[in-house]
Design an enzyme around this catalytic site. Sequence first.
Site, PDB file in Angstrom:
ATOM      1  N   ASP A 114      14.348  28.888  17.621  1.00  0.00           N
ATOM      2  CA  ASP A 114      14.218  27.543  18.569  1.00  0.00           C
ATOM      3  C   ASP A 114      14.378  27.752  19.992  1.00  0.00           C
ATOM      4  OD1 ASP A 114      13.288  25.797  16.536  1.00  0.00           O
ATOM      5  OD2 ASP A 114      15.345  25.363  15.744  1.00  0.00           O
ATOM      6  N   ASP A 176       6.002  25.400  13.048  1.00  0.00           N
ATOM      7  CA  ASP A 176       6.711  25.301  14.436  1.00  0.00           C
ATOM      8  C   ASP A 176       6.780  26.244  15.457  1.00  0.00           C
ATOM      9  OD1 ASP A 176       7.420  23.878  11.980  1.00  0.00           O
ATOM     10  OD2 ASP A 176       9.144  22.594  12.959  1.00  0.00           O
TER      11      ASP A 176
HETATM   12  N1  GLY Z   1      10.708  21.974  15.060  1.00  0.00           N
HETATM   13  C1  GLY Z   1      11.550  21.078  14.158  1.00  0.00           C
HETATM   14  C2  GLY Z   1      10.657  19.919  14.109  1.00  0.00           C
HETATM   15  O1  GLY Z   1       9.678  19.648  14.238  1.00  0.00           O
HETATM   16  O2  GLY Z   1      11.451  18.944  13.366  1.00  0.00           O
END
Ligand code: GLY
Length: 396
Positions: A114, A176
């Site tokens: 992230d 993601d």
């Molecule tokens: N990247 C985490 C989500 O989309 O919840």
Amino acid sequence: MKNLFFVLLCFLAGCKMAKNDFNHNDVVCQLDYSKSKVIDSLDKMDVNEGFPRTVKKGESAWATTGVGGWTSGFYPGLLWYLYEYSGDTVLLEKAQCYTARLEPIRKLAWNTHDLGFMMYCGVGNGFRVTGKPEYKEWLLQTADSLALLFNPKVGTTLSWPWMKKRKGWPHNTIIDNMLNLELLFWASKNGGNPDYYDMAVSHAQTTLKNHFRPDNSSYHLVVYDDKTGQVLQKITDQGFADESVWSRGQAWAIYGFAMCYRETGLTEFRDAAIGMADYFLTHLPDDYVPYWDFKLPDVNGEERDASAAAIAASGLIDLVKHLEDPKLKSKYLCAAGEILASLSSDGYISHNTMAILDHSVGSKPHDSEIDVPIIYADYYYVEALTRMLQLERQSD
Ligand code: GLY
């Protein structure tokens, strides 16, 4: 004249103009509205209390997250977009304050994919707008941390290191993670290690090979053997089921592959983004905002996810900018306009909270942040409106 730009493109695509003719005036109106809404709430918040993340049911103020939360960069990024649009110095001052709070990310080994979301959305936008040398330094250092998660045997970066032990997933990559590649691309051409370009391309190519079904729908999570790169499992964490299609995951895929096409010019990424977009668009309900999963057995009583719609709209506009075929450009611009029109309607605008949009879902299986405003919906909504305006200027 500006309105004609949208009308003509949508006419070319043969889309349902009678329903939503989202045009230049609408884009400007929504950006003005977003700016006022954000400025109104700034005085009621304290930068020392953390970064706005979600509004809990029945409340009106943002609940915040610390700098280590994956969403920390979105609010500073939102402030940068709105400052860039309006030139309002109140927004500039607050954008700088919140961005300064992101600085610790560069020094600590956060050990999560992230890092790209956290640093690039906040500090990346800050650097793009101001060119401040210290922002560049933080971005480059953070790219170095992110690159440590790359496993050359697998060809992707590791998303969740803590899940190795907790779940026995030796190397895991979630869809993601495509978004975090933008920081690696940026670093490779801004004084960072040039190999980061190859890492990002490898991640995208490996994801393309392993993350998608024949109908272009995305798995959420692929587990790999960290020594051989062999695929061990294709599963979900935030979707309804392993074989369902988590809406926000599909939106991350559109956005991520459109971005990779922009950064590399590789047509395999363009075609991937198109396939993923077509899946997303053909499975939308009438109002163009998806339920939180595309394969729910029964949608009665299920929630929409406005964040997935906003992410997809922004990704589609990025794709449109780099496509050459006028019919495809029209098709996806029109679709993005339809989504933005719906998000801008009374059904999705948040009237009683500090947020711009309502009705997002964080994670239904975890019973977390369900049918509430969430900061990344606001961020990608404003980004999509901004991209719409930029596209129009290009065509002048
Ligand atoms: N990247 C985490 C989500 O989309 O919840």
